[in-house]
Design a protein around this motif. Sequence first.
Motif, PDB file in Angstrom:
ATOM      1  N   ARG A 151       0.812  -1.223   0.000  1.00  0.00           N
ATOM      2  CA  ARG A 151       0.000   0.000   0.000  1.00  0.00           C
ATOM      3  C   ARG A 151       0.842   1.268   0.000  1.00  0.00           C
ATOM      4  N   PHE A 152       2.050   1.187   0.576  1.00  0.00           N
ATOM      5  CA  PHE A 152       2.905   2.374   0.678  1.00  0.00           C
ATOM      6  C   PHE A 152       4.314   2.054   0.174  1.00  0.00           C
ATOM      7  N   PRO A 153       4.440   1.810  -1.127  1.00  0.00           N
ATOM      8  CA  PRO A 153       5.759   1.429  -1.668  1.00  0.00           C
ATOM      9  C   PRO A 153       6.815   2.512  -1.483  1.00  0.00           C
ATOM     10  N   GLU A 154       6.378   3.733  -1.208  1.00  0.00           N
ATOM     11  CA  GLU A 154       7.347   4.817  -1.044  1.00  0.00           C
ATOM     12  C   GLU A 154       8.203   4.647   0.213  1.00  0.00           C
ATOM     13  N   VAL A 155       7.788   3.774   1.143  1.00  0.00           N
ATOM     14  CA  VAL A 155       8.582   3.583   2.364  1.00  0.00           C
ATOM     15  C   VAL A 155       9.785   2.669   2.120  1.00  0.00           C
ATOM     16  N   ILE A 156       9.781   1.954   0.992  1.00  0.00           N
ATOM     17  CA  ILE A 156      10.817   0.948   0.767  1.00  0.00           C
ATOM     18  C   ILE A 156      12.191   1.579   0.552  1.00  0.00           C
ATOM     19  N   GLU A 157      12.263   2.609  -0.277  1.00  0.00           N
ATOM     20  CA  GLU A 157      13.560   3.211  -0.596  1.00  0.00           C
ATOM     21  C   GLU A 157      14.280   3.762   0.640  1.00  0.00           C
ATOM     22  N   PRO A 158      13.587   4.486   1.541  1.00  0.00           N
ATOM     23  CA  PRO A 158      14.282   4.954   2.754  1.00  0.00           C
ATOM     24  C   PRO A 158      14.787   3.808   3.623  1.00  0.00           C
ATOM     25  N   ILE A 159      14.044   2.704   3.693  1.00  0.00           N
ATOM     26  CA  ILE A 159      14.492   1.548   4.469  1.00  0.00           C
ATOM     27  C   ILE A 159      15.744   0.953   3.835  1.00  0.00           C
ATOM     28  N   GLU A 160      15.728   0.818   2.515  1.00  0.00           N
ATOM     29  CA  GLU A 160      16.895   0.275   1.811  1.00  0.00           C
ATOM     30  C   GLU A 160      18.120   1.147   2.044  1.00  0.00           C
ATOM     31  N   ALA A 161      17.900   2.466   2.085  1.00  0.00           N
ATOM     32  CA  ALA A 161      19.012   3.395   2.269  1.00  0.00           C
ATOM     33  C   ALA A 161      19.632   3.259   3.658  1.00  0.00           C
ATOM     34  N   LYS A 162      18.854   2.825   4.639  1.00  0.00           N
ATOM     35  CA  LYS A 162      19.352   2.663   6.007  1.00  0.00           C
ATOM     36  C   LYS A 162      19.939   1.275   6.265  1.00  0.00           C
ATOM     37  N   THR A 163      19.829   0.391   5.276  1.00  0.00           N
ATOM     38  CA  THR A 163      20.251  -0.999   5.453  1.00  0.00           C
ATOM     39  C   THR A 163      21.578  -1.240   4.756  1.00  0.00           C
ATOM     40  N   ALA A 164      22.534  -1.819   5.472  1.00  0.00           N
ATOM     41  CA  ALA A 164      23.879  -2.008   4.926  1.00  0.00           C
ATOM     42  C   ALA A 164      23.872  -2.783   3.610  1.00  0.00           C
ATOM     43  N   PHE A 165      22.999  -3.792   3.499  1.00  0.00           N
ATOM     44  CA  PHE A 165      22.954  -4.597   2.284  1.00  0.00           C
ATOM     45  C   PHE A 165      22.059  -4.008   1.210  1.00  0.00           C
ATOM     46  N   GLY A 166      21.449  -2.854   1.475  1.00  0.00           N
ATOM     47  CA  GLY A 166      20.772  -2.098   0.443  1.00  0.00           C
ATOM     48  C   GLY A 166      19.447  -2.660  -0.045  1.00  0.00           C
TER      49      GLY A 166
END
Length: 252
Positions: free
Chosen positions: A201-216
């Motif tokens: 429902r909120f795909p826009e949250v994925i990119e910020p999470i990926e940016a905070k995750t070491a493995f991207g």
Amino acid sequence: MKVAIVTGASSGIGQGAAVAIAKRGVGVILTYGANRQGALDTVAAIEEEGGTAVALPLDVGETAGFPAFRASVADALSGTWQRDTFDHLVNNAGFGQMSMFEDTTEELFDRFMRVLLKGPYFLTQTLLPLMADGGAVVNVTSNSALSTGVEAGYSAYATMKGGLTVLTRYMAKEFSRRGIRVNAVAPGSTRTRISDDAFERFPEVIEPIEAKTAFGRVGEPEDIGMMIATLVSEESRWITAQSIEVSGGYGL
């Protein structure tokens, strides 16, 4: 054959754990809430790999139903595996919902408590007489309860998961006299159906999470499931009372 019980295995982390455990030659009793079809899909995936699984309904937030569930487990053990005990328990079933501190109602707080903390506590207590000595318990917590995963809007959810982390250590202490190991896994953001399919429902949250995750990337259910399968296996026989963050390096 060893047998594991995995709660909340109709999708997400529970499904990933059930399949990963079954791939190691362990029979699986998996539970579901509203998503019966998802549970049947999990059973089918296990059977396609040559494994054996049974799906049973369970509301982990309703302790009054636990004695009947134990009876159903006993029937499944006897009828499917010709056993009267099981070996591993994965307390995974739960739900997530974002709610800012000032907006959190007592009703939501109490629901979090019933499902995420009281449920695993008393379900484990109910099932313990059926559990074989030398088995293993894994409690699925969350990195939201750790200093690495603090995000606004999860105060009530993370409080219960933090309680489950503490409970893990006390279970490990008390169950050790029977050779039962108890550990916790703390997933980071994982692509599941949590919070009513929030990632869909909120795909826009994925990119910020990926940016905070070491493995991207965002975690997948299989990432967590394989860790759970390892913790209940003989490979982890000398590990107990631990909380392991499984987040791909979130916050590094």
